[in-house]
Design a protein around this motif. Structure first.
Motif, PDB file in Angstrom:
ATOM      1  N   ILE A 197      46.757  59.848  50.437  1.00 39.65           N
ATOM      2  CA  ILE A 197      46.772  58.369  49.890  1.00 39.65           C
ATOM      3  C   ILE A 197      45.354  58.053  49.676  1.00 39.65           C
ATOM      4  O   ILE A 197      44.711  57.926  50.902  1.00 39.65           O
ATOM      5  CB  ILE A 197      47.521  57.493  50.647  1.00 39.65           C
ATOM      6  CG1 ILE A 197      49.246  57.940  50.675  1.00 39.65           C
ATOM      7  CG2 ILE A 197      47.474  55.998  50.128  1.00 39.65           C
ATOM      8  CD1 ILE A 197      50.186  57.002  51.555  1.00 39.65           C
ATOM      9  N   GLN A 198      44.962  57.586  48.520  1.00 43.38           N
ATOM     10  CA  GLN A 198      43.563  57.256  48.355  1.00 43.38           C
ATOM     11  C   GLN A 198      43.480  55.843  47.823  1.00 43.38           C
ATOM     12  O   GLN A 198      44.317  55.293  47.142  1.00 43.38           O
ATOM     13  CB  GLN A 198      42.924  58.297  47.537  1.00 43.38           C
ATOM     14  CG  GLN A 198      42.765  59.599  48.089  1.00 43.38           C
ATOM     15  CD  GLN A 198      42.088  60.637  46.961  1.00 43.38           C
ATOM     16  OE1 GLN A 198      40.822  60.470  46.690  1.00 43.38           O
ATOM     17  NE2 GLN A 198      42.801  61.609  46.348  1.00 43.38           N
ATOM     18  N   TYR A 199      42.490  55.174  48.387  1.00 40.54           N
ATOM     19  CA  TYR A 199      42.050  53.651  47.677  1.00 40.54           C
ATOM     20  C   TYR A 199      40.819  53.557  47.837  1.00 40.54           C
ATOM     21  O   TYR A 199      40.159  53.133  48.882  1.00 40.54           O
ATOM     22  CB  TYR A 199      42.729  52.947  48.806  1.00 40.54           C
ATOM     23  CG  TYR A 199      42.956  51.325  48.525  1.00 40.54           C
ATOM     24  CD1 TYR A 199      43.715  50.909  47.054  1.00 40.54           C
ATOM     25  CD2 TYR A 199      42.167  50.164  49.100  1.00 40.54           C
ATOM     26  CE1 TYR A 199      43.487  49.624  46.807  1.00 40.54           C
ATOM     27  CE2 TYR A 199      42.382  49.096  48.618  1.00 40.54           C
ATOM     28  CZ  TYR A 199      42.953  48.834  47.344  1.00 40.54           C
ATOM     29  OH  TYR A 199      43.146  47.414  46.931  1.00 40.54           O
ATOM     30  N   PRO A 200      40.012  54.027  46.563  1.00 41.49           N
ATOM     31  CA  PRO A 200      38.640  54.010  46.627  1.00 41.49           C
ATOM     32  C   PRO A 200      38.170  52.620  46.340  1.00 41.49           C
ATOM     33  O   PRO A 200      38.671  51.568  46.332  1.00 41.49           O
ATOM     34  CB  PRO A 200      38.320  54.837  45.439  1.00 41.49           C
ATOM     35  CG  PRO A 200      39.704  54.791  44.484  1.00 41.49           C
ATOM     36  CD  PRO A 200      40.642  54.577  45.431  1.00 41.49           C
ATOM     37  N   ARG A 201      36.845  52.440  46.130  1.00 43.38           N
ATOM     38  CA  ARG A 201      36.287  51.098  45.976  1.00 43.38           C
ATOM     39  C   ARG A 201      36.603  50.286  44.841  1.00 43.38           C
ATOM     40  O   ARG A 201      37.021  49.473  44.649  1.00 43.38           O
ATOM     41  CB  ARG A 201      34.644  51.196  45.903  1.00 43.38           C
ATOM     42  CG  ARG A 201      33.871  51.175  47.427  1.00 43.38           C
ATOM     43  CD  ARG A 201      32.470  51.267  47.271  1.00 43.38           C
ATOM     44  NE  ARG A 201      32.114  49.882  46.317  1.00 43.38           N
ATOM     45  CZ  ARG A 201      32.132  48.559  47.049  1.00 43.38           C
ATOM     46  NH1 ARG A 201      32.359  48.563  48.247  1.00 43.38           N
ATOM     47  NH2 ARG A 201      31.642  47.885  46.052  1.00 43.38           N
ATOM     48  N   GLY A 202      36.597  51.182  43.741  1.00 38.88           N
ATOM     49  CA  GLY A 202      37.313  50.788  42.324  1.00 38.88           C
ATOM     50  C   GLY A 202      38.692  50.153  42.479  1.00 38.88           C
ATOM     51  O   GLY A 202      38.572  48.981  41.856  1.00 38.88           O
ATOM     52  N   HIS A 203      39.359  50.620  43.148  1.00 45.10           N
ATOM     53  CA  HIS A 203      40.826  49.933  43.308  1.00 45.10           C
ATOM     54  C   HIS A 203      40.620  48.821  43.964  1.00 45.10           C
ATOM     55  O   HIS A 203      41.548  47.704  43.915  1.00 45.10           O
ATOM     56  CB  HIS A 203      41.985  51.180  43.966  1.00 45.10           C
ATOM     57  CG  HIS A 203      42.233  52.159  43.112  1.00 45.10           C
ATOM     58  ND1 HIS A 203      43.257  52.982  43.399  1.00 45.10           N
ATOM     59  CD2 HIS A 203      41.849  52.510  41.704  1.00 45.10           C
ATOM     60  CE1 HIS A 203      43.302  53.916  42.490  1.00 45.10           C
ATOM     61  NE2 HIS A 203      42.602  53.678  41.557  1.00 45.10           N
ATOM     62  N   ALA A 204      39.978  48.717  45.448  1.00 45.35           N
ATOM     63  CA  ALA A 204      39.778  47.710  46.238  1.00 45.35           C
ATOM     64  C   ALA A 204      39.143  46.477  45.461  1.00 45.35           C
ATOM     65  O   ALA A 204      39.752  45.440  45.482  1.00 45.35           O
ATOM     66  CB  ALA A 204      38.921  48.070  47.288  1.00 45.35           C
ATOM     67  N   LEU A 205      38.088  46.666  44.491  1.00 44.08           N
ATOM     68  CA  LEU A 205      37.725  45.724  43.685  1.00 44.08           C
ATOM     69  C   LEU A 205      38.570  45.042  42.712  1.00 44.08           C
ATOM     70  O   LEU A 205      38.938  43.918  42.477  1.00 44.08           O
ATOM     71  CB  LEU A 205      36.327  46.209  42.836  1.00 44.08           C
ATOM     72  CG  LEU A 205      35.031  46.268  43.756  1.00 44.08           C
ATOM     73  CD1 LEU A 205      34.057  47.172  43.035  1.00 44.08           C
ATOM     74  CD2 LEU A 205      34.404  44.906  44.296  1.00 44.08           C
ATOM     75  N   PHE A 206      39.365  45.945  42.035  1.00 44.71           N
ATOM     76  CA  PHE A 206      40.255  45.681  41.205  1.00 44.71           C
ATOM     77  C   PHE A 206      41.442  44.647  41.816  1.00 44.71           C
ATOM     78  O   PHE A 206      41.808  43.543  41.351  1.00 44.71           O
ATOM     79  CB  PHE A 206      41.012  46.922  40.439  1.00 44.71           C
ATOM     80  CG  PHE A 206      42.170  46.313  39.477  1.00 44.71           C
ATOM     81  CD1 PHE A 206      41.835  45.730  38.519  1.00 44.71           C
ATOM     82  CD2 PHE A 206      43.409  46.729  39.742  1.00 44.71           C
ATOM     83  CE1 PHE A 206      42.784  45.526  37.635  1.00 44.71           C
ATOM     84  CE2 PHE A 206      44.265  46.384  39.063  1.00 44.71           C
ATOM     85  CZ  PHE A 206      44.341  45.663  37.766  1.00 44.71           C
ATOM     86  N   ASP A 207      41.930  45.046  43.036  1.00 40.26           N
ATOM     87  CA  ASP A 207      42.722  44.179  43.613  1.00 40.26           C
ATOM     88  C   ASP A 207      42.038  43.156  44.276  1.00 40.26           C
ATOM     89  O   ASP A 207      42.676  42.112  44.983  1.00 40.26           O
ATOM     90  CB  ASP A 207      43.491  44.933  44.942  1.00 40.26           C
ATOM     91  CG  ASP A 207      44.443  46.127  44.265  1.00 40.26           C
ATOM     92  OD1 ASP A 207      44.721  45.967  43.058  1.00 40.26           O
ATOM     93  OD2 ASP A 207      44.612  46.913  44.994  1.00 40.26           O
ATOM     94  N   LYS A 208      40.898  42.884  44.375  1.00 43.32           N
ATOM     95  CA  LYS A 208      40.074  41.649  44.788  1.00 43.32           C
ATOM     96  C   LYS A 208      40.180  41.835  46.431  1.00 43.32           C
ATOM     97  O   LYS A 208      40.148  40.887  47.074  1.00 43.32           O
ATOM     98  CB  LYS A 208      40.262  40.221  44.335  1.00 43.32           C
ATOM     99  CG  LYS A 208      40.300  40.246  42.757  1.00 43.32           C
ATOM    100  CD  LYS A 208      40.671  38.749  42.390  1.00 43.32           C
ATOM    101  CE  LYS A 208      40.470  38.734  40.949  1.00 43.32           C
ATOM    102  NZ  LYS A 208      40.585  37.378  40.404  1.00 43.32           N
ATOM    103  N   ALA A 209      40.385  42.932  46.805  1.00 41.25           N
ATOM    104  CA  ALA A 209      40.593  43.264  48.426  1.00 41.25           C
ATOM    105  C   ALA A 209      39.082  43.292  49.164  1.00 41.25           C
ATOM    106  O   ALA A 209      39.295  42.984  50.236  1.00 41.25           O
ATOM    107  CB  ALA A 209      41.116  44.641  48.683  1.00 41.25           C
ATOM    108  N   ILE A 210      38.148  43.769  48.272  1.00 41.18           N
ATOM    109  CA  ILE A 210      36.558  43.690  48.894  1.00 41.18           C
ATOM    110  C   ILE A 210      35.932  42.915  47.680  1.00 41.18           C
ATOM    111  O   ILE A 210      36.104  42.790  46.686  1.00 41.18           O
ATOM    112  CB  ILE A 210      36.152  44.963  49.035  1.00 41.18           C
ATOM    113  CG1 ILE A 210      36.077  45.912  47.890  1.00 41.18           C
ATOM    114  CG2 ILE A 210      36.891  45.689  50.451  1.00 41.18           C
ATOM    115  CD1 ILE A 210      35.454  47.318  48.014  1.00 41.18           C
ATOM    116  N   LEU A 211      34.784  42.328  48.304  1.00 41.72           N
ATOM    117  CA  LEU A 211      33.806  41.880  47.560  1.00 41.72           C
ATOM    118  C   LEU A 211      32.613  42.766  46.818  1.00 41.72           C
ATOM    119  O   LEU A 211      32.364  43.813  47.283  1.00 41.72           O
ATOM    120  CB  LEU A 211      32.933  40.860  48.447  1.00 41.72           C
ATOM    121  CG  LEU A 211      33.673  39.541  49.041  1.00 41.72           C
ATOM    122  CD1 LEU A 211      32.907  38.746  49.817  1.00 41.72           C
ATOM    123  CD2 LEU A 211      34.792  38.853  48.141  1.00 41.72           C
ATOM    124  N   PRO A 212      32.095  42.095  45.515  1.00 40.41           N
ATOM    125  CA  PRO A 212      31.190  43.000  45.011  1.00 40.41           C
ATOM    126  C   PRO A 212      29.884  42.715  45.928  1.00 40.41           C
ATOM    127  O   PRO A 212      29.790  41.808  46.634  1.00 40.41           O
ATOM    128  CB  PRO A 212      31.053  42.196  43.725  1.00 40.41           C
ATOM    129  CG  PRO A 212      32.114  41.463  43.448  1.00 40.41           C
ATOM    130  CD  PRO A 212      32.564  41.097  44.838  1.00 40.41           C
TER     131      PRO A 212
END
Length: 539
Positions: A197-212
């Protein structure tokens, strides 16, 4: 609401519990730092107990993470989201680790010191074994030997990490590897029998899970006396083969203080409108940490130190660092290795990187200390991580690789120097540099680089006059939109080519071929807002 990787993990566990999947003994979860992997053990417990397991064993690299693991089961969001009633306890080597609860959390060090009672417990109970940040376990090392009996006995082993590579480039124990253009890497294809299972930076940014991330890269000069007795000097950004010596010198002399002050100045100004904001200074050793704490205190900053040489004091100061608005709270924490993992303080917005370490896993973990979304601080769009780093080629290489994961172009200079950067990926051990004598350094220019999307409140600088005809502009925009849609298809929709284009047509009700210029511009803005792939600029 679950994030994509949490939902995928839950579905996989459900199918294993239902007997629909019977040939999976391990799951590899590659989750970008800060993406939210701490809920996965709770999902495993609520889904797999009692179907295929009786208990969970969560192994972490640091004691501070044990406390967070306990808290995740006891007070985390999972209590409501999953109707979780499982509890685990932390243990460091005593018999009967669960004490009637649903599991336990221990450290790799504790298992390496004594695993005899755990082998017996794994024989008597069906365990889900969760190895958190498994890159700490080197193939062929002592911890692999201690863990191997538990891995063999476990009903299911879950590997979860944001850095599936080791700083010394050796393999991680128990994980399958495959060939790639960059050499051997962890095989996440699923062909080896391990689900992935993968969750790269792009997905996390899209989900607003992490900050720019907003990078401030500071260039400077460095002068040192080499082992041959000669005096050398260079700019950090132009050091080439002397990058290691230049970084070492800069961070031992005036440059480091200047970088710290620049970060501190911005943070103090930022705090006038963001009262929860915290600052983290990451340094190379305890001696430097003490020096910078004194420097900050002389500036009137309420700062403290947290290093592994005094774990009791470190824990106390980290707890003070987590406090908001109390008399005991501190605004800035100066730390060494403890910034690597186990420091979860969402209000951290600023990091001053004053360490010579240029290991990609280490730097990414450090940066992740500032990319946590802080709910009480306001909307996601109004939050940003500010990272102050030396402008050396090794650091730029790491930043560039982070951009690669978001399918964007890297700086032209890095592309020109790719071969050199690949060869110089790791800084030599500090002991190898004791034969040089740092003489001095000075800060020169700064430039900025942003990873992720910019907050909506920021305005772009005025663009130069556009000499393109409307037809040329439309054609260029159509091509840009087409390229962007392909990248979104690859990153967000598992290469389902055309999926993004369908969503564009559905949203705007018209084919791009017939759209006027202003509508094409709106399409581009809509794509960048809803499917952020990141941007990178400099001044």
């Amino acid at each position: 609401m679950f994030r994509a990787h949490q939902d995928a993990f839950g579905q996989l566990c459900f199918e294993i519990a239902e007997g629909k999947i019977t040939n999976v003994r391990s799951i590899i979860c590659s989750i970008t730092p800060g993406g939210g992997k701490s809920m996965l053990p709770v999902i495993a417990a609520t889904t797999l107990i009692p179907a295929i397991a009786d208990k969970v064993a969560w192994v972490v690299p640091r004691r501070s993470l044990q406390e967070q693991a306990e808290a995740e089961f006891a007070t985390g969001r999972s209590r409501d989201l999953l109707n979780n009633r499982h509890l685990i306890r932390k243990t460091t080597g005593e018999p009967d680790p669960t004490r009637g609860l649903s599991g336990f959390c221990t450290t790799y060090q504790a298992i390496g010191a004594n695993n005899s009672f755990l082998r017996d417990d794994f024989d008597q109970n069906r365990y889900v074994l969760i190895l958190d940040e498994p890159h700490h376990v080197e193939e062929g090392g002592a911890w692999e030997k201690a863990l191997e009996p538990l891995v063999k006995r476990a009903a299911l082993t879950v590997f979860m990490s944001g850095t599936l590579e080791r700083g010394n480039r050796k393999k991680i124990a128990f994980l399958p590897y495959g060939e790639s253009m960059n050499g051997e890497i962890v095989d996440l294809s699923g062909r080896t029998g391990a689900a992935a299972i993968q969750y790269p930076r792009g997905h996390a940014l899209f989900d607003k899970a992490i900050l720019p991330i907003h990078f401030e890269l500071m260039d400077g000069t460095a002068q040192w006396i080499g082992r041959d007795g000669k005096t050398y000097g260079t700019r950090l950004s132009q050091a080439g083969k002397d990058t290691a010596e230049a970084i070492y010198t800069a961070l031992k002399t005036e440059f480091a203080v200047h970088l710290l002050d620049e970060c501190t100045n911005h943070w103090l100004e930022y705090r006038t409108t963001h009262e929860r904001s915290k600052m983290l200074a990451v340094v190379a050793n305890i001696e430097d940490a003490k020096k910078y704490v004194d420097h900050l205190k002389r500036r009137g900053v309420k700062a403290a130190i947290a290093t592994s040489d005094n774990s009791a004091l470190a824990t106390k100061n980290i707890n003070r660092f987590k406090e908001i608005g109390t008399r005991n709270a501190i605004g800035c924490l100066v730390t060494v290795a403890m910034a690597y993992e186990g420091l979860d303080v969402p209000p951290v917005t600023h990091i001053a990187c004053l360490t010579h370490i240029r290991s990609k896993p280490w730097i990414e973990q450090m940066i992740a200390r500032a990319t946590r979304f802080d709910g009480p601080a306001g909307p996601w769009e109004e939050q940003m991580a500010f990272i102050y780093v030396p402008d050396d080629r090794l650091m730029c290489s790491i930043i560039g690789r982070m951009q690669d994961e978001q399918i964007v172009a890297i700086k032209a200079r890095m592309e020109e120097d790719e071969a050199e950067e690949m060869a110089a990926r790791m800084i030599p051990d500090p002991a190898d540099r004791r034969t040089i004598t740092p003489v001095g350094s000075g800060a020169l220019t700064r430039r900025w680089s942003r990873v992720g999307s910019a907050p909506k409140s920021e305005t772009a600088s005025e663009a130069p006059a556009d000499r393109r005809t409307p037809s040329q502009h439309e054609a260029e925009l159509r091509e840009q939109i087409q390229d962007y849609c392909k990248n979104v298809d690859a990153l967000f929709f598992s290469r389902q080519w055309g999926e993004t284009n369908k969503r564009v047509v559905k949203t705007f009700g018209q084919s791009r071929l017939h759209m006027p210029l202003d509508k094409l511009q709106k399409v581009m803005v809509w794509l960048e807002e809803y499917y952020p792939l990141g941007s990178m600029t400099r001044k």
